[in-house]
Design a protein around this motif. Structure first.
Motif, short mmCIF file in Angstrom:
data_model
loop_
_atom_site.label_atom_id
_atom_site.label_comp_id
_atom_site.label_asym_id
_atom_site.label_seq_id
_atom_site.Cartn_x
_atom_site.Cartn_y
_atom_site.Cartn_z
N GLU A 205 -9.58 -5.21 5.25
CA GLU A 205 -10.39 -6.18 6.03
C GLU A 205 -10.39 -5.82 7.51
OE1 GLU A 205 -12.44 -8.33 5.04
OE2 GLU A 205 -11.97 -8.20 2.91
N ASP A 206 -9.26 -5.36 8.04
CA ASP A 206 -9.20 -4.98 9.45
C ASP A 206 -10.04 -3.74 9.74
OD1 ASP A 206 -7.47 -7.09 9.89
OD2 ASP A 206 -5.65 -5.87 9.72
N VAL A 207 -10.04 -2.79 8.81
CA VAL A 207 -10.87 -1.59 8.97
C VAL A 207 -12.34 -1.97 9.02
CG1 VAL A 207 -11.71 0.46 7.73
CG2 VAL A 207 -9.26 0.10 8.06
N ARG A 208 -12.77 -2.83 8.12
CA ARG A 208 -14.17 -3.28 8.13
C ARG A 208 -14.49 -4.05 9.41
NH1 ARG A 208 -17.00 -4.28 2.93
NH2 ARG A 208 -17.45 -6.38 3.70
N ALA A 209 -13.54 -4.86 9.85
CA ALA A 209 -13.77 -5.63 11.08
C ALA A 209 -13.95 -4.71 12.28
CB ALA A 209 -12.61 -6.60 11.31
N VAL A 210 -13.11 -3.69 12.38
CA VAL A 210 -13.18 -2.77 13.51
C VAL A 210 -14.47 -1.95 13.47
CG1 VAL A 210 -12.20 -0.59 14.38
CG2 VAL A 210 -10.73 -2.58 14.04
N ARG B 295 -6.95 1.64 -0.65
CA ARG B 295 -5.83 1.41 -1.58
C ARG B 295 -5.10 0.10 -1.23
NH1 ARG B 295 -3.79 5.85 -4.46
NH2 ARG B 295 -5.38 7.47 -4.63
N ASP B 296 -5.76 -0.80 -0.54
CA ASP B 296 -5.14 -2.05 -0.09
C ASP B 296 -5.01 -3.03 -1.26
OD1 ASP B 296 -4.37 -4.41 1.14
OD2 ASP B 296 -5.82 -4.26 2.78
N GLN B 297 -3.77 -3.40 -1.60
CA GLN B 297 -3.52 -4.30 -2.72
C GLN B 297 -4.02 -5.72 -2.46
OE1 GLN B 297 0.41 -4.11 -4.37
NE2 GLN B 297 0.50 -1.88 -4.26
N ASP B 298 -4.21 -6.07 -1.19
CA ASP B 298 -4.73 -7.40 -0.88
C ASP B 298 -6.25 -7.46 -1.03
OD1 ASP B 298 -2.22 -8.38 -0.31
OD2 ASP B 298 -2.36 -7.91 1.83
N ALA B 299 -6.89 -6.30 -1.17
CA ALA B 299 -8.35 -6.27 -1.24
C ALA B 299 -8.87 -5.94 -2.63
CB ALA B 299 -8.90 -5.25 -0.23
N MET B 300 -8.03 -5.35 -3.47
CA MET B 300 -8.48 -4.96 -4.81
C MET B 300 -7.28 -4.93 -5.76
SD MET B 300 -9.38 -1.10 -3.60
CE MET B 300 -10.04 -1.78 -2.06
N THR B 301 -7.58 -5.06 -7.03
CA THR B 301 -6.53 -5.12 -8.05
C THR B 301 -6.05 -3.71 -8.41
OG1 THR B 301 -7.53 -7.13 -8.97
CG2 THR B 301 -5.99 -5.92 -10.38
#
Length: 403
Positions: A52-57, A322-328
């Motif tokens: 989410e931070d990468v997309r925000a930036v 590979r962010d576990q908070d963004a995908m299973t």
């Protein structure tokens, strides 16, 4: 909020498993998702690792892509040595970015790229015919993964394919972080001279290809100069074959490492599953592994961390995917995942212009290669494979196969 660390880690980091981002990146994502790293010139930009931070930036207009701004974290000494004239729309902010990118929009729209599918299929089949007729083991990189996107981009742009030895060598120098400033500048000057001459020839005798369109519609009318179009042409040529070639080779090697999913892909006649597999390989591998580089135009807060005006930013798309908070279960390859929400092509106004073409090439490759050569397999142990960690784009030097 970022946790304090005792030292600033070096970036880029070293991989353990060749198909995964470095474990140190995964640790930072868990423990200090926005943290300082030290790059080649001793500067310490912020590394952004959460999805989410990468997309925000990457979507924030307060963050600049301009490589000439103080604080911008350049990838290497070689790239930093290139002249200001080397900038293209990927390193420009609005409105200059859109002004240049619009010159290419019609040639890279999805519908027009889809019209190339039969030709790409023909090229894939021809290369497979040649592979099967030749000796084995064979190197899938030099015999298939590199020739295919080179042929496609040459036909699309209007570059003579017989010049491929020249631009393959130039491309390797341009994208390598190990190139010296002298090597990098010379490679860029050489390819620029070659492409400006080609644009002049297209202007004198235009046909239906991208470089002819640029010469007639932009250069001849004075909308964009030769010095602006030359670097743009270089970007299209280099990115148009290096990235797809790397994805083909790494994708094949990854599927060898996942035989159950390879079997599904080999036996399917469902284009939707093939397309899903391509998106998953793009997410899983995320070959632009040196991060998307930016610099803050003003003070801003990202994920609870204050980033000051003039501070450099590296958005790490490989670990973001590979962010576990963004995908299973993101560390698991799942060709049924069926999502295009990854950031392998970037995000925001600067996301990859050529992604429709890349997707079609990869869909044709992974929908054809294993069906045509069902016994395709590695010809050497996996630990003997030669990877390319030194480039801006991660790839393979060679991929020995048998059938």
């Amino acid at each position: 909020m970022t946790k304090p660390t005792t030292e600033t880690p070096a970036y880029p980091m070293v991989r353990g498993c060749p198909f995964d981002p470095p474990s140190d990146l995964a640790q930072l994502q868990r423990e200090a998702p926005i943290s300082k790293v030290r790059i080649w010139d001793g500067s310490t930009p912020w590394l952004i690792s959460r999805y989410e931070d990468v997309r925000a930036v990457l979507g924030d207009p307060r963050v600049s892509s301009d490589i000439d701004l103080p604080g911008y974290p350049r990838v290497s000494a070689g790239i930093a040595a290139r002249p200001d004239e080397s900038k293209t729309f990927v390193n420009l902010d609005e409105p200059a970015h859109s002004a240049q990118r619009r010159a290419l929009t019609s040639d890279f729209r999805v519908k027009k790229m889809e019209e190339l599918r039969p030709r790409i299929q023909s090229l894939v089949d021809g290369l497979i015919d040649d592979l099967l007729a030749g000796p084995q083991p064979a190197d899938l990189v030099s015999k298939f993964a590199l020739p295919l996107p080179s042929m496609v981009i040459c036909e699309l742009l209007g570059v003579p394919y017989e010049d491929r030895t020249f631009f393959h060598k130039i491309s390797n120098t341009i994208i390598s972080r190990d190139s010296t400033p002298e090597e990098s500048v010379k490679a860029f000057d050489d390819v620029l001279a070659y492409l400006i001459d080609l644009l002049d020839r297209k202007d004198a005798d235009p046909v239906d290809d991208v470089f002819s369109h640029l010469a007639v519609e932009q250069m001849r009318t004075g909308k964009l100069s030769r010095r602006e179009l030359g670097p743009m042409a270089a970007l299209l040529l280099v990115a148009g074959h290096e990235t797809t070639a790397s994805m083909i080779a790494l994708g094949v090697a990854t599927l060898f490492d996942h035989p159950d999913q390879l079997k599904e892909l080999r036996e399917t006649d469902d284009p939707a599953l093939v397309a899903s597999a391509v998106e998953e390989l793009l997410r899983y591998l995320s070959i632009v592994h040196a991060g998307r580089r930016r610099v803050a135009l003003e003070d801003l807060e990202v994920g609870g961390q204050l980033i000051r005006k003039g501070e450099g930013i590296i958005a790490s798309i490989d670990i973001a995917n590979r962010d576990q908070d963004a995908m299973t279960d993101p560390d698991h390859l799942d060709i049924h995942r069926g999502t295009r929400d990854h950031v392998a092509f970037g995000y925001g106004v600067h996301q990859c212009l050529g992604q429709p073409l890349a997707r079609i090439e990869l869909q044709v490759v992974f929908g054809t290669l294993f069906r045509r050569i069902p016994t395709l397999a590695l010809a050497v142990p996996e630990d003997e494979l030669e990877f390319k960690p030194e480039g801006e784009v991660y790839g393979m030097h060679a991929l020995p196969v048998r059938w």
